[in-house]
Design a protein around this motif. Structure first.
Motif, PDB file in Angstrom:
ATOM      1  N   VAL A  50       0.798  -1.172   0.081  1.00  8.85           N
ATOM      2  CA  VAL A  50      -0.087  -0.163   0.049  1.00  8.85           C
ATOM      3  C   VAL A  50       0.950   1.185  -0.157  1.00  8.85           C
ATOM      4  O   VAL A  50       0.502   2.269  -0.850  1.00  8.85           O
ATOM      5  CB  VAL A  50      -1.016   0.000   1.441  1.00  8.85           C
ATOM      6  N   ALA A  51       1.979   1.296   0.731  1.00  8.76           N
ATOM      7  CA  ALA A  51       2.705   2.562   0.812  1.00  8.76           C
ATOM      8  C   ALA A  51       3.474   2.674  -0.396  1.00  8.76           C
ATOM      9  O   ALA A  51       3.757   3.740  -0.978  1.00  8.76           O
ATOM     10  CB  ALA A  51       3.886   2.162   1.969  1.00  8.76           C
ATOM     11  N   LEU A  52       3.759   1.520  -1.221  1.00  8.34           N
ATOM     12  CA  LEU A  52       4.752   1.699  -2.673  1.00  8.34           C
ATOM     13  C   LEU A  52       3.522   2.554  -3.507  1.00  8.34           C
ATOM     14  O   LEU A  52       4.111   3.251  -4.193  1.00  8.34           O
ATOM     15  CB  LEU A  52       5.072   0.434  -2.950  1.00  8.34           C
ATOM     16  N   HIS A  53       2.011   2.083  -3.415  1.00  7.99           N
ATOM     17  CA  HIS A  53       1.143   2.897  -4.316  1.00  7.99           C
ATOM     18  C   HIS A  53       0.832   4.177  -3.918  1.00  7.99           C
ATOM     19  O   HIS A  53       0.307   4.964  -4.748  1.00  7.99           O
ATOM     20  CB  HIS A  53       0.044   1.897  -4.474  1.00  7.99           C
ATOM     21  N   THR A  54       0.531   4.359  -2.650  1.00  3.63           N
ATOM     22  CA  THR A  54      -0.044   5.583  -2.093  1.00  3.63           C
ATOM     23  C   THR A  54       0.851   6.456  -1.223  1.00  3.63           C
ATOM     24  O   THR A  54       0.333   7.542  -0.905  1.00  3.63           O
ATOM     25  CB  THR A  54      -1.201   5.071  -1.237  1.00  3.63           C
ATOM     26  N   GLY A  55       1.932   6.143  -0.941  1.00  9.90           N
ATOM     27  CA  GLY A  55       3.068   6.745  -0.246  1.00  9.90           C
ATOM     28  C   GLY A  55       2.929   6.302   1.411  1.00  9.90           C
ATOM     29  O   GLY A  55       2.037   5.747   1.661  1.00  9.90           O
ATOM     30  N   THR A  56       4.093   6.594   1.808  1.00 12.87           N
ATOM     31  CA  THR A  56       4.284   6.111   3.444  1.00 12.87           C
ATOM     32  C   THR A  56       3.436   7.071   4.226  1.00 12.87           C
ATOM     33  O   THR A  56       3.197   8.549   4.083  1.00 12.87           O
ATOM     34  CB  THR A  56       5.526   6.392   3.804  1.00 12.87           C
ATOM     35  N   PRO A  57       2.581   6.495   5.292  1.00 15.24           N
ATOM     36  CA  PRO A  57       1.765   7.249   6.045  1.00 15.24           C
ATOM     37  C   PRO A  57       2.696   7.905   7.170  1.00 15.24           C
ATOM     38  O   PRO A  57       3.831   7.438   7.556  1.00 15.24           O
ATOM     39  CB  PRO A  57       0.915   6.341   6.714  1.00 15.24           C
ATOM     40  N   ALA A  58       1.996   8.938   7.867  1.00 11.36           N
ATOM     41  CA  ALA A  58       2.761   9.813   8.960  1.00 11.36           C
ATOM     42  C   ALA A  58       2.662   8.494  10.109  1.00 11.36           C
ATOM     43  O   ALA A  58       1.945   7.518  10.351  1.00 11.36           O
ATOM     44  CB  ALA A  58       1.825  10.855   9.393  1.00 11.36           C
ATOM     45  N   PRO A  59       3.505   8.797  11.219  1.00 10.40           N
ATOM     46  CA  PRO A  59       3.429   8.038  12.387  1.00 10.40           C
ATOM     47  C   PRO A  59       2.516   7.840  12.944  1.00 10.40           C
ATOM     48  O   PRO A  59       1.529   8.733  13.076  1.00 10.40           O
ATOM     49  CB  PRO A  59       4.602   8.708  13.315  1.00 10.40           C
ATOM     50  N   LEU A  60       1.927   6.340  13.623  1.00  8.74           N
ATOM     51  CA  LEU A  60       0.466   6.068  14.081  1.00  8.74           C
ATOM     52  C   LEU A  60       0.810   6.378  15.489  1.00  8.74           C
ATOM     53  O   LEU A  60       1.409   5.574  16.199  1.00  8.74           O
ATOM     54  CB  LEU A  60       0.304   4.793  13.688  1.00  8.74           C
ATOM     55  N   HIS A  61       0.025   7.296  16.036  1.00  9.72           N
ATOM     56  CA  HIS A  61       0.256   7.622  17.378  1.00  9.72           C
ATOM     57  C   HIS A  61      -0.690   6.694  18.339  1.00  9.72           C
ATOM     58  O   HIS A  61      -1.859   6.651  17.975  1.00  9.72           O
ATOM     59  CB  HIS A  61      -0.221   9.170  17.636  1.00  9.72           C
ATOM     60  N   LEU A  62      -0.079   6.100  19.127  1.00  4.33           N
ATOM     61  CA  LEU A  62      -0.813   5.524  20.027  1.00  4.33           C
ATOM     62  C   LEU A  62      -1.332   6.148  21.490  1.00  4.33           C
ATOM     63  O   LEU A  62      -2.531   5.905  21.931  1.00  4.33           O
ATOM     64  CB  LEU A  62      -0.252   4.089  20.203  1.00  4.33           C
ATOM     65  N   PHE A  63      -0.207   6.241  22.319  1.00  7.29           N
ATOM     66  CA  PHE A  63      -0.600   7.075  23.421  1.00  7.29           C
ATOM     67  C   PHE A  63       0.626   7.611  24.055  1.00  7.29           C
ATOM     68  O   PHE A  63       1.971   7.497  23.356  1.00  7.29           O
ATOM     69  CB  PHE A  63      -1.172   5.872  24.424  1.00  7.29           C
ATOM     70  N   THR A  64       0.717   8.501  25.074  1.00  3.10           N
ATOM     71  CA  THR A  64       1.603   9.074  25.670  1.00  3.10           C
ATOM     72  C   THR A  64       2.305   8.201  26.725  1.00  3.10           C
ATOM     73  O   THR A  64       1.604   7.722  27.488  1.00  3.10           O
ATOM     74  CB  THR A  64       1.477  10.451  26.345  1.00  3.10           C
ATOM     75  N   VAL A  66       5.119   8.579  28.681  1.00  9.02           N
ATOM     76  CA  VAL A  66       5.833   9.157  29.971  1.00  9.02           C
ATOM     77  C   VAL A  66       5.466  10.582  29.803  1.00  9.02           C
ATOM     78  O   VAL A  66       5.496  11.127  28.971  1.00  9.02           O
ATOM     79  CB  VAL A  66       7.085   8.831  30.071  1.00  9.02           C
ATOM     80  N   SER A  67       5.045  11.047  30.970  1.00 11.30           N
ATOM     81  CA  SER A  67       4.912  12.563  31.142  1.00 11.30           C
ATOM     82  C   SER A  67       5.447  13.090  32.376  1.00 11.30           C
ATOM     83  O   SER A  67       5.025  13.006  33.526  1.00 11.30           O
ATOM     84  CB  SER A  67       3.407  13.025  31.028  1.00 11.30           C
ATOM     85  N   VAL A  68       6.635  13.537  32.314  1.00 13.17           N
ATOM     86  CA  VAL A  68       7.608  14.200  33.475  1.00 13.17           C
ATOM     87  C   VAL A  68       8.105  15.251  33.229  1.00 13.17           C
ATOM     88  O   VAL A  68       9.030  15.723  32.206  1.00 13.17           O
ATOM     89  CB  VAL A  68       8.640  13.106  33.921  1.00 13.17           C
ATOM     90  N   GLY A  69       7.555  16.409  33.562  1.00  9.88           N
ATOM     91  CA  GLY A  69       7.633  17.748  33.192  1.00  9.88           C
ATOM     92  C   GLY A  69       7.634  18.060  31.797  1.00  9.88           C
ATOM     93  O   GLY A  69       6.590  17.705  31.226  1.00  9.88           O
ATOM     94  N   GLY A  70       8.377  18.714  31.015  1.00  4.66           N
ATOM     95  CA  GLY A  70       8.464  18.596  29.782  1.00  4.66           C
ATOM     96  C   GLY A  70       9.003  17.511  28.761  1.00  4.66           C
ATOM     97  O   GLY A  70       8.979  17.550  27.790  1.00  4.66           O
ATOM     98  N   PHE A  71       8.990  16.482  29.647  1.00  4.31           N
ATOM     99  CA  PHE A  71       9.824  15.063  28.882  1.00  4.31           C
ATOM    100  C   PHE A  71       8.265  14.398  28.729  1.00  4.31           C
ATOM    101  O   PHE A  71       7.988  13.680  29.510  1.00  4.31           O
ATOM    102  CB  PHE A  71      10.591  14.397  29.722  1.00  4.31           C
ATOM    103  N   THR A  72       7.822  14.338  27.461  1.00  7.14           N
ATOM    104  CA  THR A  72       6.589  13.657  27.220  1.00  7.14           C
ATOM    105  C   THR A  72       6.759  12.866  26.056  1.00  7.14           C
ATOM    106  O   THR A  72       6.116  13.116  24.853  1.00  7.14           O
ATOM    107  CB  THR A  72       5.392  14.641  27.085  1.00  7.14           C
ATOM    108  N   PRO A  73       7.535  11.736  25.965  1.00  6.13           N
ATOM    109  CA  PRO A  73       7.851  10.909  24.677  1.00  6.13           C
ATOM    110  C   PRO A  73       6.387  10.165  24.555  1.00  6.13           C
ATOM    111  O   PRO A  73       5.748   9.590  25.456  1.00  6.13           O
ATOM    112  CB  PRO A  73       8.864  10.063  24.900  1.00  6.13           C
ATOM    113  N   ASP A  74       6.057   9.890  23.072  1.00  2.00           N
ATOM    114  CA  ASP A  74       4.792   9.189  22.915  1.00  2.00           C
ATOM    115  C   ASP A  74       5.027   7.781  22.646  1.00  2.00           C
ATOM    116  O   ASP A  74       6.533   7.527  22.179  1.00  2.00           O
ATOM    117  CB  ASP A  74       4.047   9.840  21.848  1.00  2.00           C
TER     118      ASP A  74
END
Length: 641
Positions: A50-64, A66-74
């Protein structure tokens, strides 16, 4: 959504197999794992198509996460072309190995546990290749390390398996420590662990320095080298390679999975993922080139004299990974991934074919006790032949296209270090062809050296083991030709997009402009290696023994794997054991246990002495009371004075 299914289906299969194992039959538990792996493979391939025909999609966000101060990797799944290619490869090869394991592990009493571990291992690798930040990458990184311990130690009643699993775990911790420090330094410099944020800020931090041991060093170089040390551990590069051959103590399907599609591929993938940063760290790239080329040669020399069929193939893995790092070190990142994908197919084919040989030979693994098997197991012979030709790098097999491109890139880079890599690679190509020929001839041709009853009862494996070999053989034969244009040819720029960053004047643009001799050096070396193999084991079969006797120190040096295990035992293991024994004897026994035990013993003796005073005699009691009264009165008068 298909990426989500491809990544998490193995995890669901592992959990289902573990939960239902106590209440379902063994066959049902295994079937659950395999069905979910099939779902993962179909979804992984479909996502790539599908990606070869339509292009690669954006990252698929699942959830956050860790949330510690300004450190919030998803927690999100990266879906660029590099990740999708890896997802498709890992899921397909792992599924094929799962199916093969139905036959190979048929007589094992704990096979549902085996399939649970396999599915969990696949999930950890899929999480690694779809990571969108360093924390998520580290989760998958440590996940494959943890489950590899369980898999190598699957037959935990064997001492050799216990030691091999511990060795793999400890050696990888050495690399992982550097990797963790590299992650921390990356966050310290860039203020983020998100890949996009890091890569976009590389130019802004190119001139930054970091003081280390009193020296001001370019910070990107330090980060690049730290990350590469982590990759050295996972991908078994020189100095951190010792765990990989010993990992062959696990079942053969595990050897195939570790060596082909999962754990050892993690280091190469990570280095290619960080291509935008490494392009700004030329010294780190030089280190990668030197270690990769040296590993290729080093492992190639050892593979020429090993006698365990699985260890010969394991050292070839170590060597081929060196080729991949050589490609990355000279900036040919797409070529490194091209060889990684080709290698996954022909290396899985080699290991599973070796498993078929072991199955036919009643678990015998010493190639000196084989021979004359091609008539007994002709299909396995054909599969091992295809895998060996692909490994040796002969056209039109897959290994030829990618290995040739690696050495072309090293020559095109035209620096002293890249030319060192080129010549090491050419020599190693000859060594690889030699030990591939040696393996094939000793196992399948010539007179049988096995006990008569073992040779007479040798038989072809069941269809459930042979069909996966045919699937992998298709990749080993046609993979290089089919993928070449997209991966490293004219269409490579459009194919990879922004997932692999290449400079406009990189070596990728010079692969077709080489002298004739340099372009054909790999093939010439491979043909020479095959010729020497035929000379040694067909024309003059007594020659290897005479050479081993004439050059015995060199032969023993190679047979004992350059004495790395002995050196590490002398440098690290024995001193650590002595220190631990000293802490045990003096710290644990004499202080930690000695003081409380001594007080307890003194209290016990005092109580025993006091108990002896309880005689039951009134006269004795009156005397003691009198003595006590006199002591009290004396103390009173002395105190008052």
């Amino acid at each position: 959504m298909l990426t989500l299914v491809a990544v998490f289906a193995p995890l669901i299969g592992a959990i289902a197999s573990a939960l239902f194992r106590p209440i379902a039959s063994k066959g049902a538990a295994i079937l659950q794992s395999i069905l979910f792996m099939l779902v993962s493979a179909v979804a992984g391939v479909a996502t790539l198509v599908v990606a070869l025909h339509t292009g690669t999609p954006a990252p698929l966000h699942l959830f956050t996460w860790v949330s510690v101060g300004g450190f919030t990797p998803d927690w999100s799944l990266r879906q660029d072309m590099l990740s999708l290619v890896m997802v498709a490869m890992v899921s397909v090869v792992s599924t094929v190995i799962h199916i093969y394991s139905i036959g190979y592990m048929a007589h094992d009493e704990n096979r549902p546990r085996f399939f649970t571990y396999m599915s969990l291992f696949t999930f950890a690798m899929l999480m690694l290749v779809t990571a969108n930040n360093l924390l998520q990458l580290f989760f998958g990184w440590e996940g494959v390390g943890l489950v590899s311990y369980l898999l190598i130690n699957y037959w935990y009643e064997r001492k050799a398996a216990n030691e091999a699993a511990l060795k793999a775990f400890i050696v990888n911790r050495v690399g992982d420590l550097a990797f963790a420090v590299g992650i921390a330094l990356t966050y310290f410099v860039f203020g983020t662990i998100q890949f996009d944020g890091i890569f976009q800020a590389v130019t802004a931090h190119a001139a930054d320095s970091y003081t280390l041991f009193g020296q001001s060093l370019p910070v990107l170089e330090i980060i690049g080298i730290l990350l590469f040390i982590g990759a050295m551990g996972k991908s078994a590069q020189l100095f951190l390679h010792t765990w990989l051959p010993d990992a062959m103590e696990g079942p053969t399907p595990i050897s195939a999975l570790i060596n082909a599609a999962t754990m050892v591929a993690a280091g190469v993938f990570m280095i290619v993922r960080f291509s935008p940063l490494l392009d700004a760290a030329p010294v780190a790239l030089q280190v990668i080139t030197i270690i990769g080329a040296s590993t290729a040669f080093f492992a190639g020399t050892i593979g020429c004299v090993q006698n365990d069929i699985k260890r010969v193939i394991a050292y070839s893995t170590c060597s081929q990974l060196g080729y991949m790092f050589l490609a990355a070190g000279v900036g040919a990142y797409p070529v490194a991934i091209f060889h990684l994908i080709n290698h996954a197919f022909f290396k899985a084919l080699l290991f599973l074919s070796a498993g078929s040989v072991i199955h036919a030979m009643a678990d015998e693994q010493d190639i000196r006790l084989m021979g004359g098997l091609w008539k007994k197991i002709p299909f396995t012979w054909l599969m091992l032949l295809i895998g060996s030709l692909a490994l040796a790098g002969l056209p039109p097999f897959a290994g030829f296209y990618s290995k040739d491109a690696i050495l072309d890139a090293a020559f095109a880079a035209n620096t002293g270090i890249s030319l060192y890599g080129f010549w090491m690679g050419v020599i190693t190509a000859g060594l690889t062809a030699f030990y591939s020929t040696r393996l094939l001839l000793l196992v399948f041709h010539g007179p049988s050296r096995a006990p008569k009853h073992v040779h007479d009862h040798a038989h072809e494996s069941p269809l459930v083991m042979l069909a996966p070999l045919a699937v992998l053989a298709c990749g080993a034969v046609a993979g290089g030709f089919l993928l070449r244009n997209a991966f490293i040819g004219d269409a490579s720029g459009a194919f990879w997009g922004s997932s692999i960053v290449l400079e406009p004047n990189s070596v990728m643009s010079q692969l077709e402009n080489l002298p004739y001799w340099a372009d054909h050096a790999t093939l010439i070396a491979a043909l020479i290696g095959i010729g020497i193999g035929v000379l040694f084991y067909v024309v003059a079969p007594g020659l290897p023994a005479r050479l081993a006797q004439s050059f015995r120190p060199l032969y023993l040096f190679l047979l004992n794997k350059w004495y790395f295990d002995e050196l590490y035992d002398w440098l690290f293991v024995r001193p650590a054991v002595k220190i631990a024994r000293a802490f045990w004897r003096y710290g644990d026994e004499q202080i930690i246990d000695g003081v409380p035990n001594g007080l307890a013993a003194a209290t016990s003796e005092l109580a025993s002495g006091a108990a002896k005073l309880q005689t039951g005699s009134i006269a004795v009691y009156a005397l003691v009371m009198l003595i006590g009264l006199l002591a009290f009165v004396s103390f009173f008068f002395l105190w008052v004075r």
